[in-house]
Structures are given as structure tokens and as C-alpha cells.
Scaffold this motif. Structure first.
Motif, mmCIF file in Angstrom:
data_model
loop_
_atom_site.group_PDB
_atom_site.id
_atom_site.type_symbol
_atom_site.label_atom_id
_atom_site.label_comp_id
_atom_site.label_asym_id
_atom_site.label_seq_id
_atom_site.Cartn_x
_atom_site.Cartn_y
_atom_site.Cartn_z
ATOM 1 N N PRO A 14 -57.721 9.291 114.285
ATOM 2 C CA PRO A 14 -57.832 10.684 114.733
ATOM 3 C C PRO A 14 -56.561 11.226 115.370
ATOM 4 O O PRO A 14 -56.343 12.431 115.389
ATOM 5 C CB PRO A 14 -58.988 10.665 115.735
ATOM 6 N N ALA A 15 -55.699 10.352 115.873
ATOM 7 C CA ALA A 15 -54.427 10.814 116.444
ATOM 8 C C ALA A 15 -53.427 11.182 115.358
ATOM 9 O O ALA A 15 -52.498 11.948 115.608
ATOM 10 C CB ALA A 15 -53.835 9.740 117.356
ATOM 11 N N TYR A 16 -53.621 10.644 114.150
ATOM 12 C CA TYR A 16 -52.741 10.905 113.008
ATOM 13 C C TYR A 16 -53.581 11.204 111.765
ATOM 14 O O TYR A 16 -53.563 10.439 110.799
ATOM 15 C CB TYR A 16 -51.831 9.702 112.735
ATOM 16 N N PRO A 17 -54.329 12.313 111.768
ATOM 17 C CA PRO A 17 -55.198 12.596 110.623
ATOM 18 C C PRO A 17 -54.397 12.922 109.357
ATOM 19 O O PRO A 17 -53.272 13.402 109.423
ATOM 20 C CB PRO A 17 -56.002 13.814 111.087
ATOM 21 N N THR A 18 -55.000 12.621 108.221
ATOM 22 C CA THR A 18 -54.430 12.988 106.928
ATOM 23 C C THR A 18 -55.225 14.167 106.403
ATOM 24 O O THR A 18 -56.431 14.062 106.179
ATOM 25 C CB THR A 18 -54.522 11.813 105.940
ATOM 26 N N VAL A 19 -54.543 15.297 106.214
ATOM 27 C CA VAL A 19 -55.196 16.521 105.760
ATOM 28 C C VAL A 19 -54.547 16.968 104.460
ATOM 29 O O VAL A 19 -53.329 17.118 104.388
ATOM 30 C CB VAL A 19 -55.081 17.638 106.828
ATOM 31 N N CYS A 20 -55.373 17.163 103.445
ATOM 32 C CA CYS A 20 -54.882 17.692 102.176
ATOM 33 C C CYS A 20 -54.951 19.218 102.251
ATOM 34 O O CYS A 20 -55.890 19.780 102.818
ATOM 35 C CB CYS A 20 -55.744 17.194 101.024
ATOM 36 N N PHE A 21 -53.952 19.870 101.674
ATOM 37 C CA PHE A 21 -53.880 21.334 101.729
ATOM 38 C C PHE A 21 -53.525 21.859 100.352
ATOM 39 O O PHE A 21 -52.642 21.340 99.682
ATOM 40 C CB PHE A 21 -52.806 21.761 102.731
ATOM 41 N N PHE A 59 -56.999 29.317 101.027
ATOM 42 C CA PHE A 59 -56.271 28.168 101.585
ATOM 43 C C PHE A 59 -57.323 27.124 101.933
ATOM 44 O O PHE A 59 -58.201 27.366 102.750
ATOM 45 C CB PHE A 59 -55.509 28.545 102.855
ATOM 46 N N MET A 60 -57.228 25.952 101.322
ATOM 47 C CA MET A 60 -58.217 24.895 101.520
ATOM 48 C C MET A 60 -57.612 23.738 102.288
ATOM 49 O O MET A 60 -56.569 23.209 101.914
ATOM 50 C CB MET A 60 -58.708 24.402 100.161
ATOM 51 N N PHE A 61 -58.265 23.367 103.389
ATOM 52 C CA PHE A 61 -57.921 22.171 104.157
ATOM 53 C C PHE A 61 -59.030 21.154 103.923
ATOM 54 O O PHE A 61 -60.210 21.499 103.957
ATOM 55 C CB PHE A 61 -57.884 22.467 105.658
ATOM 56 N N LEU A 65 -61.079 11.405 104.893
ATOM 57 C CA LEU A 65 -61.622 10.261 105.623
ATOM 58 C C LEU A 65 -62.616 10.656 106.710
ATOM 59 O O LEU A 65 -63.327 9.808 107.240
ATOM 60 C CB LEU A 65 -60.484 9.423 106.223
ATOM 61 N N ARG A 66 -62.668 11.931 107.033
ATOM 62 C CA ARG A 66 -63.641 12.425 108.018
ATOM 63 C C ARG A 66 -64.654 13.348 107.370
ATOM 64 O O ARG A 66 -65.550 13.858 108.023
ATOM 65 C CB ARG A 66 -62.898 13.151 109.151
ATOM 66 N N ALA A 67 -64.481 13.607 106.085
ATOM 67 C CA ALA A 67 -65.365 14.519 105.345
ATOM 68 C C ALA A 67 -65.390 15.908 105.992
ATOM 69 O O ALA A 67 -66.432 16.547 106.100
ATOM 70 C CB ALA A 67 -66.772 13.949 105.216
ATOM 71 N N TRP A 68 -64.224 16.394 106.401
ATOM 72 C CA TRP A 68 -64.077 17.719 107.005
ATOM 73 C C TRP A 68 -63.332 18.618 106.038
ATOM 74 O O TRP A 68 -62.405 18.190 105.360
ATOM 75 C CB TRP A 68 -63.293 17.610 108.308
ATOM 76 N N ARG A 69 -63.752 19.872 105.963
ATOM 77 C CA ARG A 69 -63.027 20.842 105.150
ATOM 78 C C ARG A 69 -63.129 22.213 105.794
ATOM 79 O O ARG A 69 -64.055 22.501 106.553
ATOM 80 C CB ARG A 69 -63.535 20.866 103.717
ATOM 81 N N HIS A 70 -62.163 23.041 105.462
ATOM 82 C CA HIS A 70 -62.130 24.413 105.966
ATOM 83 C C HIS A 70 -61.403 25.277 104.939
ATOM 84 O O HIS A 70 -60.421 24.853 104.344
ATOM 85 C CB HIS A 70 -61.406 24.479 107.310
ATOM 86 N N VAL A 71 -61.895 26.493 104.758
ATOM 87 C CA VAL A 71 -61.270 27.427 103.832
ATOM 88 C C VAL A 71 -60.898 28.691 104.590
ATOM 89 O O VAL A 71 -61.721 29.254 105.317
ATOM 90 C CB VAL A 71 -62.218 27.797 102.661
ATOM 91 N N ASP A 72 -59.653 29.116 104.448
ATOM 92 C CA ASP A 72 -59.196 30.413 104.963
ATOM 93 C C ASP A 72 -58.982 31.329 103.773
ATOM 94 O O ASP A 72 -58.413 30.910 102.756
ATOM 95 C CB ASP A 72 -57.865 30.279 105.718
ATOM 96 N N ILE A 73 -59.414 32.565 103.904
ATOM 97 C CA ILE A 73 -59.237 33.548 102.841
ATOM 98 C C ILE A 73 -58.217 34.574 103.319
ATOM 99 O O ILE A 73 -58.359 35.143 104.404
ATOM 100 C CB ILE A 73 -60.577 34.235 102.495
ATOM 101 N N THR A 74 -57.191 34.785 102.511
ATOM 102 C CA THR A 74 -56.131 35.737 102.850
ATOM 103 C C THR A 74 -55.935 36.716 101.697
ATOM 104 O O THR A 74 -56.357 36.451 100.568
ATOM 105 C CB THR A 74 -54.803 35.005 103.125
#
Length: 147
Positions: A14-21, A59-61, A65-74
């Protein structure tokens, strides 16, 4: 490419998460006619004609490994839009992380310099220091010094 594969092999921290964008343009459409009524057990029926209502950008994050996602619409996909997305990644979604490993493509708008367009230089530098960007292009430049 090996750099990205190495990042994907790292264990969860959690101190060094890997996030795909990634980002995706999307056409906005609307119906020109009211959909036909259906009977029970029948599929919905829509006319093939549609009204064009412009475009937007997604924009998709995704942190696999944590099964977290977030979408920003611009409205657009500019360097400043990317910078705001990275600022939110650091300040809103992962404020307690020491560094964030971001795996993304090498689109021409994905540049750290864009952070300096949206915030003061000291804050831009803090955001940049928390981002560890990984993509195939970065590996090629590091290995071969090429473009």
C-alpha cells in the motif's frame, strides 16, 4: 516492455501501489425515436438512427492488486487534463502512499511538465516526486537512449 512486466510481478504494497492508467475518447449519442415496447421475454428494440451529442474523454485508473478502479470524465484529453488526473491520483486517491507506480502509455500529453501549468512549482514538484511512471517508451529510452 520488460520494465512494465517487472512492475506487474511486484507484490502488493500500500505504500507503493501499482496503478494502471489509460484514456479513451467516447462519442456521446442520443435516441432520435422512442424505443419500441417489448413483450415479456423479448429483447429491447432500438432504432439504428441516433443523434450525435459530441464527445468526451474517459480517464481510467485501475489498481489490479487491490481491485480498485476509478473513472474521471473530461471534455478533452489535454496535457492539463492529464495533470489534473495525476494530481487527484496523488492527493485524493493515494495521499498516504510514499510513491505511486503508474503504468501507462506514452501519449504526447503524458508529461510531468504539465503539472507546472496547473499548480505552483513547489506543489508540482511534490506531485512529480510521488509518481514513478512506467511504460515501454521509458524502458527504450533508458536502455538505448533513443526516441
Amino acid at each position: 516492455m520488460e520494465d512494465v512486466l517487472d512492475v506487474y510481478e511486484m507484490s502488493y504494497d500500500p505504500a507503493y501501489p501499482t496503478v494502471c492508467f489509460d484514456e479513451k475518447p467516447k462519442q456521446l449519442i442520443g435516441e432520435t425515436r422512442v424505443p419500441c415496447l417489448t413483450m415479456p421475454g423479448q429483447s429491447a428494440r432500438y432504432d439504428y438512427e441516433y443523434e450525435r451529442n459530441g464527445t468526451c474523454n474517459l480517464f481510467m485508473f485501475f489498481e489490479p492488486l487491490r481491485a480498485w478502479r476509478h473513472v474521471d470524465i473530461t471534455d478533452r484529453r489535454t496535457g492539463n487534463d492529464w495533470a489534473y488526473a495525476m494530481k487527484d491520483l496523488v492527493d485524493v486517491y493515494f495521499p498516504d502512499s510514499e510513491r505511486i507506480r503508474v503504468v501507462m502509455d506514452n501519449l504526447n500529453t503524458h508529461i510531468i511538465a504539465a503539472l507546472y501549468n496547473i499548480v505552483e512549482p513547489a506543489e508540482a514538484r511534490c506531485i512529480a516526486r510521488k509518481l514513478e511512471i512506467h511504460n515501454a517508451k521509458a524502458w527504450i529510452v533508458a536502455e538505448y537512449g533513443g526516441n
